[in-house]
Design an enzyme around this catalytic site. Structure first.
Site, PDB file in Angstrom:
ATOM      1  N   GLU A  35       0.858  -1.183   0.000  1.00 56.02           N
ATOM      2  CA  GLU A  35       0.000   0.000   0.000  1.00 56.02           C
ATOM      3  C   GLU A  35       0.895   1.234   0.000  1.00 56.02           C
ATOM      4  O   GLU A  35       1.122   1.890   1.026  1.00 56.02           O
ATOM      5  CB  GLU A  35      -0.939  -0.001   1.212  1.00 56.02           C
ATOM      6  CG  GLU A  35      -1.990   1.085   1.126  1.00 56.02           C
ATOM      7  CD  GLU A  35      -2.927   1.114   2.323  1.00 56.02           C
ATOM      8  OE1 GLU A  35      -3.792   2.001   2.353  1.00 56.02           O
ATOM      9  OE2 GLU A  35      -2.793   0.262   3.214  1.00 56.02           O
ATOM     10  N   LYS A 166      -2.016 -13.523  19.596  1.00 54.38           N
ATOM     11  CA  LYS A 166      -2.468 -13.313  18.212  1.00 54.38           C
ATOM     12  C   LYS A 166      -3.980 -13.346  18.074  1.00 54.38           C
ATOM     13  O   LYS A 166      -4.519 -13.775  17.053  1.00 54.38           O
ATOM     14  CB  LYS A 166      -1.792 -14.326  17.280  1.00 54.38           C
ATOM     15  CG  LYS A 166      -0.284 -14.176  17.269  1.00 54.38           C
ATOM     16  CD  LYS A 166       0.440 -15.296  16.572  1.00 54.38           C
ATOM     17  CE  LYS A 166       1.946 -15.110  16.729  1.00 54.38           C
ATOM     18  NZ  LYS A 166       2.711 -16.248  16.203  1.00 54.38           N
ATOM     19  N   ASP A 242       7.217 -11.015  14.033  1.00 51.32           N
ATOM     20  CA  ASP A 242       6.136 -11.956  13.742  1.00 51.32           C
ATOM     21  C   ASP A 242       4.912 -11.133  13.355  1.00 51.32           C
ATOM     22  O   ASP A 242       4.258 -10.537  14.204  1.00 51.32           O
ATOM     23  CB  ASP A 242       5.848 -12.808  14.981  1.00 51.32           C
ATOM     24  CG  ASP A 242       4.852 -13.932  14.707  1.00 51.32           C
ATOM     25  OD1 ASP A 242       4.077 -13.823  13.734  1.00 51.32           O
ATOM     26  OD2 ASP A 242       4.849 -14.915  15.474  1.00 51.32           O
ATOM     27  N   HIS A 337      -5.061   8.688  -2.729  1.00 48.97           N
ATOM     28  CA  HIS A 337      -4.774   7.315  -3.148  1.00 48.97           C
ATOM     29  C   HIS A 337      -4.703   7.211  -4.666  1.00 48.97           C
ATOM     30  O   HIS A 337      -3.782   6.609  -5.221  1.00 48.97           O
ATOM     31  CB  HIS A 337      -5.846   6.367  -2.597  1.00 48.97           C
ATOM     32  CG  HIS A 337      -5.514   5.799  -1.261  1.00 48.97           C
ATOM     33  ND1 HIS A 337      -5.017   4.536  -1.087  1.00 48.97           N
ATOM     34  CD2 HIS A 337      -5.591   6.341  -0.017  1.00 48.97           C
ATOM     35  CE1 HIS A 337      -4.813   4.306   0.193  1.00 48.97           C
ATOM     36  NE2 HIS A 337      -5.161   5.395   0.872  1.00 48.97           N
TER      37      HIS A 337
END
Length: 351
Positions: A35, A166, A242, A337
């Site tokens: 992105e 997580k 991670d 964008h």
């Protein structure tokens, strides 16, 4: 090394002017992302930080890595009695952990009883490592020790989900997992107008309506922010973290105040799980990033990881500030964008 690699576009952004109890100075940060508008967005926040005399102030409030073990008792009364016994033996468990690791230090044990199930959330400091494997190894040792000492208990799991790893959870939002970090900046009104093309009042109003009320309406859990995950993932990928830890890492609160016409803006991140040693840090590109970030200096254990966490939080604030400012203006976000991504595509076609 793997046979193949997936290239991720990476750019160094900044520098960001930052000060606090873990880092001070002007530091460029690496962001790996597909992105690509994220780079100029964070760059705008970084530019604002350099125009403010004190820059972004980052405070590392706390640090701990948790692993929860699950013990099974015959009934709740036995589980409760066992929990009281365990709380009285914390010093013994701390000594046990020290025999296995130089860096893992048990700092707290929290318990939760559900029926006949006894969950123990073991919380450690882990030096410069994020500490996933370190605390699991320590949890295994403690689990064996407790089962041997109390025949009323039996094994449930070395990870009982009370960690929580997580996954978004209330317990991590309340107690923290990894580094608990607050980044904040006070931006004079003229910079808000010239650099962010908005006002303090409009940013505060948008934060209340979007992040706070909108988050409640959506059922967000201990979280009220626009896009922490964008900056976290980009920073994590560039520095060998991670990446799955952005799940709990993106749990945080953006807060804004109008102080006169000046803008106070802050990002609180209670679950920044980062490390400067361990898995993923052996890649040459990661090593180069750590050196350039100043995270390979000879410091006390944990100081380099705290520096890294502070730089992550500063990067999050830069991107969050820029996006929130853009969204106070109708059409600005999408226009940016389209302009930035089309420019990149056109450049690629020429090449």
């Amino acid at each position: 090394m793997p046979d193949t690699a997936t290239p991720i576009p990476t750019r160094w952004v900044g520098p960001i002017r930052v000060r606090g109890n873990a880092v001070s100075g002007e530091v460029e940060v690496p962001l790996a992302t597909y992105e690509t508008p994220l780079w100029p967005s964070v760059g705008r926040g970084a530019r604002v930080s350099r125009l403010v005399e004190d820059g972004i102030t980052v405070t590392v409030v706390d640090e701990r890595m948790a692993r929860s073990i699950l013990l099974v008792a015959p009934d709740a009364a036995t589980a409760y009695a066992a929990s009281l016994d365990i709380q009285g033996r914390i010093g013994e468990l701390q000594g046990l952990v020290s025999t296995q690791s130089r860096f893992a230090k048990l700092i707290e044990v929290r318990d939760e009883i559900v029926g006949n199930l006894l969950y123990l959330r073991l919380e450690f400091t882990t030096g410069d490592a994020s500490g996933h494997n370190m605390v699991t190894q320590a949890a295994d040792l403690i689990l064996d020790h407790l089962l041997a000492a109390d025949p009323r208990l039996s094994y449930g799991s070395v990870s009982g989900n009370f960690c929580t790893d997580k996954k978004v959870s209330a317990v991590n939002g309340l107690l923290g997992r990894g580094k608990n970090v607050v980044a904040e900046i006070l931006i004079p009104a003229d910079l808000v107008a010239k650099q962010l093309r908005t006002t303090a009042a409009r940013v505060v109003e948008l934060n209340t309506r979007k992040n706070l009320v909108g988050g409640i309406a959506a059922g967000s859990l201990r979280s009220a922010n626009a896009h922490y995950a964008n900056m976290l993932l980009a920073f994590y990928l560039a520095t060998g973290q991670d990446a799955a830890n952005i799940v709990e890492g993106s749990q945080g609160i953006t807060y804004a105040e109008a102080r006169g016409e000046d803008l106070y803006f802050s990002c609180t991140l209670p679950n920044l799980i980062v490390g400067t040693v361990g898995n993923g840090k052996d890649l040459p590109v990661v090593e180069d990033a750590m050196v350039r970030l100043g995270c390979r200096e000879d410091r006390e254990p944990g100081a380099n990881a705290r520096r890294l966490a502070a730089l992550v939080a500063a990067s999050v604030l830069c991107g969050e500030l820029s996006l929130m400012a853009a969204q106070t203006n109708p059409g600005e976000l999408m226009a940016a964008h389209l302009r930035l991504e089309r420019r990149r595509q056109d450049a690629g076609s020429v090449a």
